[in-house]
Write an enzyme that holds these catalytic residues in place. Structure first.
Site, PDB file in Angstrom:
ATOM      1  N   PRO A   2       0.844  -1.207   0.000  1.00 34.05           N
ATOM      2  CA  PRO A   2       0.000   0.000   0.000  1.00 34.05           C
ATOM      3  C   PRO A   2       0.877   1.254   0.000  1.00 34.05           C
ATOM      4  O   PRO A   2       1.867   1.318   0.724  1.00 34.05           O
ATOM      5  CB  PRO A   2      -0.780  -0.102   1.307  1.00 34.05           C
ATOM      6  CG  PRO A   2      -0.640  -1.510   1.760  1.00 34.05           C
ATOM      7  CD  PRO A   2       0.653  -2.007   1.192  1.00 34.05           C
ATOM      8  N   GLU A   3       0.531   2.214  -0.833  1.00 35.22           N
ATOM      9  CA  GLU A   3       1.270   3.480  -0.867  1.00 35.22           C
ATOM     10  C   GLU A   3       0.383   4.575  -0.269  1.00 35.22           C
ATOM     11  O   GLU A   3      -0.694   4.290   0.239  1.00 35.22           O
ATOM     12  CB  GLU A   3       1.698   3.775  -2.309  1.00 35.22           C
ATOM     13  CG  GLU A   3       2.621   2.672  -2.831  1.00 35.22           C
ATOM     14  CD  GLU A   3       3.290   3.018  -4.164  1.00 35.22           C
ATOM     15  OE1 GLU A   3       3.442   4.202  -4.472  1.00 35.22           O
ATOM     16  OE2 GLU A   3       3.645   2.075  -4.880  1.00 35.22           O
ATOM     17  N   LYS A  69       3.067   6.956   4.695  1.00 34.45           N
ATOM     18  CA  LYS A  69       2.340   5.687   4.666  1.00 34.45           C
ATOM     19  C   LYS A  69       2.020   5.173   6.072  1.00 34.45           C
ATOM     20  O   LYS A  69       1.659   4.016   6.248  1.00 34.45           O
ATOM     21  CB  LYS A  69       3.153   4.638   3.898  1.00 34.45           C
ATOM     22  CG  LYS A  69       3.407   5.086   2.466  1.00 34.45           C
ATOM     23  CD  LYS A  69       3.779   3.962   1.560  1.00 34.45           C
ATOM     24  CE  LYS A  69       5.191   3.514   1.752  1.00 34.45           C
ATOM     25  NZ  LYS A  69       5.575   2.487   0.758  1.00 34.45           N
ATOM     26  N   HIS A 111      -5.882 -14.445   8.824  1.00 34.02           N
ATOM     27  CA  HIS A 111      -4.621 -13.817   9.224  1.00 34.02           C
ATOM     28  C   HIS A 111      -4.832 -12.543  10.048  1.00 34.02           C
ATOM     29  O   HIS A 111      -4.092 -11.593   9.911  1.00 34.02           O
ATOM     30  CB  HIS A 111      -3.761 -13.535   7.980  1.00 34.02           C
ATOM     31  CG  HIS A 111      -3.354 -14.775   7.253  1.00 34.02           C
ATOM     32  ND1 HIS A 111      -2.240 -15.507   7.618  1.00 34.02           N
ATOM     33  CD2 HIS A 111      -3.923 -15.433   6.227  1.00 34.02           C
ATOM     34  CE1 HIS A 111      -2.145 -16.565   6.807  1.00 34.02           C
ATOM     35  NE2 HIS A 111      -3.156 -16.550   5.963  1.00 34.02           N
ATOM     36  N   ARG A 130       1.157 -11.316   5.281  1.00 33.96           N
ATOM     37  CA  ARG A 130       2.609 -11.545   5.283  1.00 33.96           C
ATOM     38  C   ARG A 130       3.306 -11.045   6.545  1.00 33.96           C
ATOM     39  O   ARG A 130       4.503 -11.242   6.720  1.00 33.96           O
ATOM     40  CB  ARG A 130       3.212 -10.929   4.020  1.00 33.96           C
ATOM     41  CG  ARG A 130       2.622 -11.596   2.764  1.00 33.96           C
ATOM     42  CD  ARG A 130       3.196 -11.049   1.504  1.00 33.96           C
ATOM     43  NE  ARG A 130       4.630 -11.294   1.401  1.00 33.96           N
ATOM     44  CZ  ARG A 130       5.384 -10.829   0.416  1.00 33.96           C
ATOM     45  NH1 ARG A 130       4.843 -10.102  -0.542  1.00 33.96           N
ATOM     46  NH2 ARG A 130       6.671 -11.082   0.382  1.00 33.96           N
ATOM     47  N   ARG A 280      13.673  -2.380  -7.198  1.00 32.86           N
ATOM     48  CA  ARG A 280      12.243  -2.429  -7.509  1.00 32.86           C
ATOM     49  C   ARG A 280      12.024  -2.526  -9.014  1.00 32.86           C
ATOM     50  O   ARG A 280      12.718  -1.889  -9.804  1.00 32.86           O
ATOM     51  CB  ARG A 280      11.516  -1.186  -6.966  1.00 32.86           C
ATOM     52  CG  ARG A 280      11.645  -0.997  -5.470  1.00 32.86           C
ATOM     53  CD  ARG A 280      11.124  -2.187  -4.655  1.00 32.86           C
ATOM     54  NE  ARG A 280       9.726  -2.500  -4.932  1.00 32.86           N
ATOM     55  CZ  ARG A 280       8.697  -1.907  -4.333  1.00 32.86           C
ATOM     56  NH1 ARG A 280       8.899  -0.977  -3.428  1.00 32.86           N
ATOM     57  NH2 ARG A 280       7.458  -2.246  -4.626  1.00 32.86           N
TER      58      ARG A 280
END
Ligand SMILES: [Zn+2]
Length: 290
Positions: A2-3, A69, A111, A130, A280
């Site tokens: 997420p940005e 963020k 999760h 994650r 990236r």
């Protein structure tokens, strides 16, 4: 990952649901417990679980802000103010539900890692497939070093001058421009996706060394990056990298992308090129970007 636009949507989704709520219970998943025991600090960082619980229980959530963020929950309890700084990592998401099953998306139901029971009977749940996300309880925002080092919010008046000043630093001169714009001390909240889109919109090859860009191109690039972030917010963020807002929905921004994740350039139709820059995966067009 997420940005800024995605995190802003999470903030906007949470605000009407949890402001004014008192936290009446705190429950951690088995992974959070075992992570703490093994020194892995899963999700809850820098504090033992019982202390986190003791401080958070009985507090009222009075404000939710975003800085780059990071989400910043202000919690108050009998005149004492504290902050929970939270980062969504690669795949974190917040939900406000009556019961965990109401999340409705199996991965996020399975999760969940932190559940804050609220006085209204609702639950504020942090899920993270994650487990790269985090929550930190701090007394003063000045103690959040990771936030203090971030450039001004890109929409603030001083952000452009800061951006230009940073690009003048010696350390960036030989570095690819894309590496510089993904660094949060240069411009805040602009990760890989929006860096690709902003560079494409500005017509700048992501490999170009910072020193090769004149003042006008740097200003043009800053405006293009800000525009990409604004569009991201407008279209609810993108659905790339398993992002979900508080309603469990993904955004629509990916349909607006001109270069990121595409096979052909959205402007000229040429094949999109890929390269790894600063670790990236970078998408760009050799016709539109020079
Ligand atoms: Zn093109």
């Amino acid at each position: 990952m997420p940005e800024l636009p995605e995190v802003e949507h999470v903030r906007r989704g949470l605000e009407p649901k949890v402001i004014g709520e008192i936290i009446t219970g705190v429950t951690f998943s088995d992974k959070v417990h075992s992570g703490k025991q093994n020194g892995k600090e899963t999700i809850i960082k820098g504090i033992d679980l019982q202390t986190f619980k003791d401080h958070v229980m009985g507090s009222t959530i009075s404000q939710i802000d975003r800085r780059s963020k990071y989400l910043i929950f202000t919690i108050e309890n009998e005149g004492r103010t504290q902050f929970i700084i939270s980062h969504l990592g690669m795949s974190g998401a917040y939900f406000v539900v009556d019961h965990i099953d109401d999340i409705g998306i199996p991965n996020y139901m399975n999760h969940w890692h932190v559940e804050l029971a609220l006085q209204s009977g609702k639950k504020l749940i942090y899920s993270d497939i994650r487990r790269f996300g985090e929550m930190r309880l701090i007394d003063r925002l000045e103690d959040a070093r990771q936030i203090m080092a971030i450039a001004p919010e890109p929409f603030n008046i001083e952000a452009e001058a800061h951006f230009l000043e940073q690009l003048d630093l010696k350390k960036w001169q030989k570095k690819p421009i894309k590496e510089a714009v993904m660094n949060h001390s240069v411009i805040s909240g602009c990760g890989n996706i929006y860096a690709c889109e902003g560079l494409h919109a500005a017509g700048i090859d992501p490999h170009r060394p910072v020193s090769s860009l004149d003042e006008a191109s740097r200003k043009h690039l800053f405006q293009a990056l800000v525009h990409a972030l604004e569009e991201g917010i407008l279209y609810g963020g993108s659905s790339i990298s398993s992002y979900r807002n508080v309603e469990g929905e993904s955004g629509q921004m990916q349909t607006r992308f001109k270069i990121y994740g595409r096979k052909t350039c959205g402007t000229c139709g040429s094949d999109v090129q890929t390269a790894v820059i600063a670790g990236r995966n970078t998408h760009y067009c050799t016709i539109c970007q020079k």
